[in-house]
Write a protein that holds these residues in place. Structure first.
Motif, mmCIF file in Angstrom:
data_model
loop_
_atom_site.group_PDB
_atom_site.id
_atom_site.type_symbol
_atom_site.label_atom_id
_atom_site.label_comp_id
_atom_site.label_asym_id
_atom_site.label_seq_id
_atom_site.Cartn_x
_atom_site.Cartn_y
_atom_site.Cartn_z
ATOM 1 N N LYS A 142 0.802 -1.226 0.000
ATOM 2 C CA LYS A 142 0.000 0.000 0.000
ATOM 3 C C LYS A 142 0.838 1.281 0.000
ATOM 4 C CE LYS A 142 -2.933 -3.130 0.004
ATOM 5 N NZ LYS A 142 -3.385 -3.566 -1.333
ATOM 6 N N GLN A 143 2.022 1.227 0.625
ATOM 7 C CA GLN A 143 2.793 2.473 0.761
ATOM 8 C C GLN A 143 3.313 2.986 -0.585
ATOM 9 O OE1 GLN A 143 3.679 -0.411 2.093
ATOM 10 N NE2 GLN A 143 5.812 -0.889 1.656
ATOM 11 N N SER A 144 3.434 2.084 -1.578
ATOM 12 C CA SER A 144 3.961 2.509 -2.880
ATOM 13 C C SER A 144 2.865 2.830 -3.893
ATOM 14 C CB SER A 144 4.852 1.406 -3.462
ATOM 15 O OG SER A 144 5.917 1.120 -2.588
ATOM 16 N N THR A 145 1.627 2.859 -3.451
ATOM 17 C CA THR A 145 0.514 3.063 -4.388
ATOM 18 C C THR A 145 0.676 4.292 -5.291
ATOM 19 O OG1 THR A 145 -1.005 1.817 -2.999
ATOM 20 C CG2 THR A 145 -1.994 3.393 -4.522
ATOM 21 N N PRO A 146 1.099 5.472 -4.757
ATOM 22 C CA PRO A 146 1.221 6.611 -5.680
ATOM 23 C C PRO A 146 2.260 6.382 -6.772
ATOM 24 C CG PRO A 146 1.766 7.263 -3.395
ATOM 25 C CD PRO A 146 1.291 5.858 -3.343
ATOM 26 N N GLU A 147 3.366 5.739 -6.413
ATOM 27 C CA GLU A 147 4.398 5.457 -7.434
ATOM 28 C C GLU A 147 3.848 4.462 -8.476
ATOM 29 O OE1 GLU A 147 5.220 5.553 -4.005
ATOM 30 O OE2 GLU A 147 5.954 7.594 -4.386
ATOM 31 N N TYR A 148 3.117 3.472 -8.019
ATOM 32 C CA TYR A 148 2.511 2.504 -8.944
ATOM 33 C C TYR A 148 1.540 3.194 -9.886
ATOM 34 C CZ TYR A 148 4.333 -1.102 -5.782
ATOM 35 O OH TYR A 148 5.137 -1.898 -5.011
ATOM 36 N N PHE A 149 0.749 4.106 -9.323
ATOM 37 C CA PHE A 149 -0.249 4.795 -10.142
ATOM 38 C C PHE A 149 0.439 5.623 -11.225
ATOM 39 C CE2 PHE A 149 -3.311 8.103 -11.192
ATOM 40 C CZ PHE A 149 -4.498 7.378 -11.305
ATOM 41 N N GLU A 150 1.495 6.353 -10.841
ATOM 42 C CA GLU A 150 2.183 7.196 -11.830
ATOM 43 C C GLU A 150 2.824 6.360 -12.932
ATOM 44 O OE1 GLU A 150 4.388 10.040 -9.086
ATOM 45 O OE2 GLU A 150 3.599 11.362 -10.661
ATOM 46 N N LEU A 192 -2.160 13.158 -5.016
ATOM 47 C CA LEU A 192 -1.765 13.055 -6.427
ATOM 48 C C LEU A 192 -2.992 13.194 -7.329
ATOM 49 C CD1 LEU A 192 0.788 12.217 -8.125
ATOM 50 C CD2 LEU A 192 -0.033 9.868 -7.935
ATOM 51 N N LEU A 193 -4.061 12.475 -6.977
ATOM 52 C CA LEU A 193 -5.283 12.514 -7.790
ATOM 53 C C LEU A 193 -5.934 13.891 -7.778
ATOM 54 C CD1 LEU A 193 -6.917 9.111 -6.810
ATOM 55 C CD2 LEU A 193 -5.938 9.737 -9.025
ATOM 56 N N ALA A 194 -5.688 14.640 -6.702
ATOM 57 C CA ALA A 194 -6.301 15.964 -6.582
ATOM 58 C C ALA A 194 -5.643 16.976 -7.521
ATOM 59 C CB ALA A 194 -6.210 16.444 -5.137
ATOM 60 N N GLN A 195 -4.454 16.636 -8.044
ATOM 61 C CA GLN A 195 -3.784 17.547 -8.977
ATOM 62 C C GLN A 195 -4.504 17.492 -10.328
ATOM 63 O OE1 GLN A 195 0.308 16.350 -9.159
ATOM 64 N NE2 GLN A 195 0.564 16.497 -6.937
ATOM 65 N N GLU A 196 -4.386 18.576 -11.068
ATOM 66 C CA GLU A 196 -5.072 18.628 -12.355
ATOM 67 C C GLU A 196 -4.504 17.601 -13.333
ATOM 68 O OE1 GLU A 196 -6.199 21.802 -15.820
ATOM 69 O OE2 GLU A 196 -4.976 22.466 -14.150
ATOM 70 N N ARG A 197 -3.194 17.455 -13.276
ATOM 71 C CA ARG A 197 -2.536 16.494 -14.157
ATOM 72 C C ARG A 197 -1.663 15.568 -13.333
ATOM 73 N NH1 ARG A 197 -2.462 16.936 -19.597
ATOM 74 N NH2 ARG A 197 -3.747 18.640 -20.332
ATOM 75 N N VAL A 198 -1.695 14.303 -13.692
ATOM 76 C CA VAL A 198 -0.872 13.311 -13.003
ATOM 77 C C VAL A 198 -0.023 12.620 -14.066
ATOM 78 C CG1 VAL A 198 -0.854 11.306 -11.496
ATOM 79 C CG2 VAL A 198 -2.742 12.930 -11.335
ATOM 80 N N GLY A 200 1.480 13.753 -16.553
ATOM 81 C CA GLY A 200 1.194 14.235 -17.902
ATOM 82 C C GLY A 200 -0.183 13.858 -18.422
ATOM 83 N N HIS A 201 -0.938 13.100 -17.662
ATOM 84 C CA HIS A 201 -2.295 12.722 -18.062
ATOM 85 C C HIS A 201 -3.314 13.461 -17.214
ATOM 86 C CE1 HIS A 201 -1.391 9.077 -20.507
ATOM 87 N NE2 HIS A 201 -0.288 9.096 -19.772
ATOM 88 N N ARG A 202 -4.468 13.680 -17.765
ATOM 89 C CA ARG A 202 -5.589 14.137 -16.957
ATOM 90 C C ARG A 202 -6.330 12.907 -16.461
ATOM 91 N NH1 ARG A 202 -9.750 17.693 -18.839
ATOM 92 N NH2 ARG A 202 -9.721 16.475 -20.755
ATOM 93 N N VAL A 203 -6.640 12.924 -15.205
ATOM 94 C CA VAL A 203 -7.305 11.785 -14.586
ATOM 95 C C VAL A 203 -8.442 12.312 -13.733
ATOM 96 C CG1 VAL A 203 -7.006 9.955 -12.863
ATOM 97 C CG2 VAL A 203 -5.209 10.384 -14.536
ATOM 98 N N THR A 204 -9.585 11.652 -13.751
ATOM 99 C CA THR A 204 -10.665 12.015 -12.835
ATOM 100 C C THR A 204 -11.036 10.774 -12.032
ATOM 101 O OG1 THR A 204 -12.802 13.109 -12.626
ATOM 102 C CG2 THR A 204 -12.541 11.660 -14.534
ATOM 103 N N ALA A 205 -11.316 10.973 -10.752
ATOM 104 C CA ALA A 205 -11.431 9.813 -9.865
ATOM 105 C C ALA A 205 -12.441 10.048 -8.750
ATOM 106 C CB ALA A 205 -10.064 9.516 -9.247
ATOM 107 N N THR A 206 -12.899 8.945 -8.171
ATOM 108 C CA THR A 206 -13.649 9.014 -6.923
ATOM 109 C C THR A 206 -13.254 7.834 -6.051
ATOM 110 O OG1 THR A 206 -15.829 9.354 -5.921
ATOM 111 C CG2 THR A 206 -15.703 7.686 -7.646
ATOM 112 N N THR A 207 -13.456 7.996 -4.749
ATOM 113 C CA THR A 207 -13.193 6.906 -3.808
ATOM 114 C C THR A 207 -14.491 6.503 -3.138
ATOM 115 O OG1 THR A 207 -10.885 7.463 -3.427
ATOM 116 C CG2 THR A 207 -12.011 6.319 -1.637
#
Ligand code: SAH
Ligand code: DHB
Ligand code: MG
Length: 226
Positions: A142-150, A192-198, A200-207
């Motif tokens: 779980k701790q590496s999730t942001p790196e995995y997402f990018e 990370l998801l709250a940023q406009e671009r992640v 170089g991509h635009r991403v929209t999300a919900t939890t």
């Protein structure tokens, strides 16, 4: 509301809507027998992933965190006959159990299990020009999730869907002072998801928060935009 009640409702849903499935039940039993931790998706969440993949018409799927292949089987069953799924698993012993489970489910032809740290696995896929994957399921450490997402964003296309598991962690997600590295990882992921671009991509999300046989947790659903 109690854990007992959440578990009973999950059983009710399983009985009426998910149903008994020899390959999936055998996969769980073989995982127990091999001493794997009981942390696979619940049946109801497994079926949710399966339905998402089918609704999306996914032909290629990337998974991080195979364990015994329970979620892998749910996902691969949503693929067409010429589809494919790549799943990344750190522990060679878990990967062996998963390979046997996938074989027993008759899905070995669609699934490739890559053993090693997911960061290396993702970089290798990027270097090999793999993808784009229609759907990504992030469910490793779980701790590496942001790196995995990018990194996963380098393996998708506009319209791809990314599902991330265990993002709420019993509510620890909102404990800014938490020293739990998993909670910290999920807070960084949401920032990370709250940023406009992640990446170089635009991403929209919900939890979505969930309760069930595995307690109080949640998942994030992200869509890659043009
Ligand atoms: N998706 C599975 C559950 C995965 S549990 C299911 O629902 O059936 C998390 C998995 O991630 C474990 O199997 C663990 O070994 C694996 N894992 C942990 N750290 C990892 C890493 N750095 N790289 C790849 N996999 C990792
Ligand atoms: C753990 C991992 C998971 O993917 C999960 O759904 C629940 C627990 C864990 O590592 O404890
Ligand atoms: Mg999980």
């Amino acid at each position: 509301m109690s854990q007992e009640r959440w578990t009973a409702v999950d059983h009710y849903i399983d009985d009426l809507l998910v149903g008994h499935d020899p390959a999936l039940e055998a996969a769980l039993q073989a995982s127990v027998d091999a001493g794997l931790p009981a942390i696979a998706l619940t049946p109801a969440l497994g079926k949710l992933l399966h339905l998402l993949a089918r609704m999306h018409g996914a032909r290629s799927i990337l998974e991080l965190g195979t364990l015994g292949g329970y979620s892998t089987i749910w996902l691969a069953r949503a693929l067409p006959a010429d589809g494919h799924l790549v799943t990344l698993e750190l522990d060679p012993r878990y990967a062996e159990v998963a390979a046997a489970n996938v074989e027993r489910a008759g899905l070995a032809g669609l699934i490739k299990i890559n053993v090693g740290p997911a960061l290396d696995g993702l970089r290798a896929l990027i270097a090999a020009g793999a993808g784009p994957f229609d759907l990504v399921f992030i469910d490793a450490d779980k701790q590496s999730t942001p790196e995995y997402f990018e990194l996963a964003l380098e393996l998708v296309r506009p319209g791809s869907v990314i599902v991330t598991d265990n993002v709420v962690l019993g509510g620890a997600l909102i404990d800014a002072a938490s020293e739990d590295s998993r909670a910290h990882g999920m807070r960084r992921f949401h920032e990370l998801l709250a940023q406009e671009r992640v990446g170089g991509h635009r991403v929209t999300a919900t939890t979505i928060q969930t309760v069930g046989a595995k307690g109080y947790d949640g998942f994030t659903l992200s869509l890659v935009l043009p």
